[in-house]
Design an enzyme around this catalytic site. Structure first.
Site, PDB file in Angstrom:
ATOM      1  N   ALA A   1      15.005  -8.833  -2.813  1.00 51.49           N
ATOM      2  CA  ALA A   1      14.585  -8.437  -4.669  1.00 51.49           C
ATOM      3  C   ALA A   1      15.800  -7.598  -4.873  1.00 51.49           C
ATOM      4  CB  ALA A   1      13.188  -7.803  -4.303  1.00 51.49           C
TER       5      ALA A   1
ATOM      6  N   GLY B   1       8.669 -10.952  -2.773  1.00 49.75           N
ATOM      7  CA  GLY B   1       9.008 -10.380  -1.418  1.00 49.75           C
ATOM      8  C   GLY B   1       7.395 -11.083  -1.235  1.00 49.75           C
TER       9      GLY B   1
ATOM     10  N   PRO C   1      13.927 -13.880   0.482  1.00 53.21           N
ATOM     11  CA  PRO C   1      15.430 -14.753   1.074  1.00 53.21           C
ATOM     12  C   PRO C   1      15.202 -15.721   1.990  1.00 53.21           C
ATOM     13  CG  PRO C   1      15.011 -12.507   2.078  1.00 53.21           C
ATOM     14  CD  PRO C   1      14.319 -12.831   0.523  1.00 53.21           C
TER      15      PRO C   1
ATOM     16  N   VAL D   1       1.012  -1.016  -0.008  1.00 56.63           N
ATOM     17  CA  VAL D   1       0.241   0.213  -0.159  1.00 56.63           C
ATOM     18  C   VAL D   1       1.040   1.219   0.043  1.00 56.63           C
ATOM     19  CG1 VAL D   1      -1.757  -1.236   1.142  1.00 56.63           C
ATOM     20  CG2 VAL D   1       0.263  -0.377   2.758  1.00 56.63           C
TER      21      VAL D   1
ATOM     22  N   HIS E   1      -4.292  -4.076  -2.563  1.00 58.11           N
ATOM     23  CA  HIS E   1      -4.734  -3.993  -1.872  1.00 58.11           C
ATOM     24  C   HIS E   1      -4.769  -2.769  -0.465  1.00 58.11           C
ATOM     25  CE1 HIS E   1      -3.305  -8.476  -0.152  1.00 58.11           C
ATOM     26  NE2 HIS E   1      -4.762  -7.949  -0.730  1.00 58.11           N
TER      27      HIS E   1
END
Ligand code: BV8
Length: 256
Positions: free
Chosen positions: A240, A196, A223, A112, A128
């Protein structure tokens, strides 16, 4: 001397680049992890410090807002400050560049924070919502704040109604246009990138499952292992902000 794992990761990135080089339509889903390197805590981490005694569902729901709008606004104002101070990172910028390198890319974000748009990504689907917009509880439209926002609970300048952050709370529907366009992209894409995200929150996590069911290559960048990792075709384990620029590099310079 390149470590074995670095060599293995490089090969996985080269294979992912081959998938993207052949792709006609890439669908990308991002989560809080891509903004972590911009200093925005991931969703689970957004409940640290004075917020650690709350569960997400206790603050990001309509019930919580109706019970204590001041408390919920305090949490969102704290997160808004973090978002305002943040800058897009190399991961966001790489995705904006990727959109220029493939025939078609649909970017669906659960975030967001608006950082994809600030990095130059076109037509981001805000699945979202966006934390920097206010929505009027009475008119259910994005609205401006009236002067007399009392006790930390802002009011609508048009009707005086309570304002809430223009985000999707747990138990609420996904914005119709974003939901339809994201579903269409998952149904049409020939490569899917999941970046992510812990792949725990639905219906967002269901988009990767649509791609899996269609036997479309699913590439995960994270990760840490997630609920999607076992089913993904390629797992690029790392941040990322590191992996995505390397992926672009490989895309630009095919081996041999
Ligand atoms: C709904 C906005 C019905 C607000 C958010 C099916 C099964 C089970 C449950 C459900 C289901 N269907 C529905 C539900 C219920 C619920 C749900 O999914 N619950 C979960 C907890 C089980 N879903 C809903 O309530 C949805 N609405 O179903 O409504 C309905 C239908 C029609 C009509 C009326 C009603 C709405 C869900 C949306 C809620 N809003 N955000 C706000 O932000 O305040 S969700 C919020 O949490 C985020 O937007 C995001 O979606 C989610 C957090 O997930 P991630 O982004 O993945 O972040 P997380 O912290 O979990 O993980 C971070 C990851 O990054 C980690 O994997 C980490 O390893 C990685 N990482 C860390 N650093 C890096 C990194 N990766 C890369 N690089 C790095 N550097």
């Amino acid at each position: 001397m390149k470590t074995e794992s670095a060599g293995a990761l490089e090969q996985l990135i080269a294979r992912a680049a081959t998938v993207l080089r052949r792709a006609r339509h890439v669908c990308v889903l991002t989560g809080a992890g891509i903004s972590a390197e911009s200093g925005i805590p991931t969703f689970r981490d957004a409940l640290t410090g004075l917020w650690s005694k709350f569960r997400p569902e206790e603050l990001a729901t309509l019930e919580a807002f109706e019970r204590d709008p001041q408390l919920v606004w305090q949490w969102y104002e704290w997160r808004r400050d973090l978002v305002r101070q943040a800058q897009p990172n190399a991961g966001h910028r790489a995705l904006a560049e990727l959109a220029r390198r493939v025939p078609r890319l649909t970017l669906v974000t659960q975030n967001v924070d608006g950082l994809h748009q600030r990095a130059g990504s076109p037509a981001v689907l805000e699945y979202h919502g966006n934390i920097l917009r206010d929505r009027c509880m009475l008119e259910q439209v994005v609205a401006d704040r009236s002067e007399d926002s009392r006790h930390g609970v802002p009011r609508c300048s048009a009707c005086g109604g309570l304002l809430r952050p223009d985000v999707v709370w747990f138990g609420e529907a996904i914005p119709r246009e974003a939901m339809l366009l994201a579903a269409a992209a998952a149904d049409d894409c020939d490569a899917f990138l999941s970046i992510g995200t812990s792949s725990l929150v639905y219906p967002a996590a269901g988009l990767a499952e649509v791609a899996l069911q269609r036997r479309v290559p699913v590439i995960e960048v994270n990760p840490n292992p997630t609920d999607l990792s076992a089913a993904a075709d390629l797992v690029l384990q790392g941040p990322a902000g590191t992996i995505l620029p390397l992926l672009l590099e490989q895309l630009a310079h095919p081996p041999g």
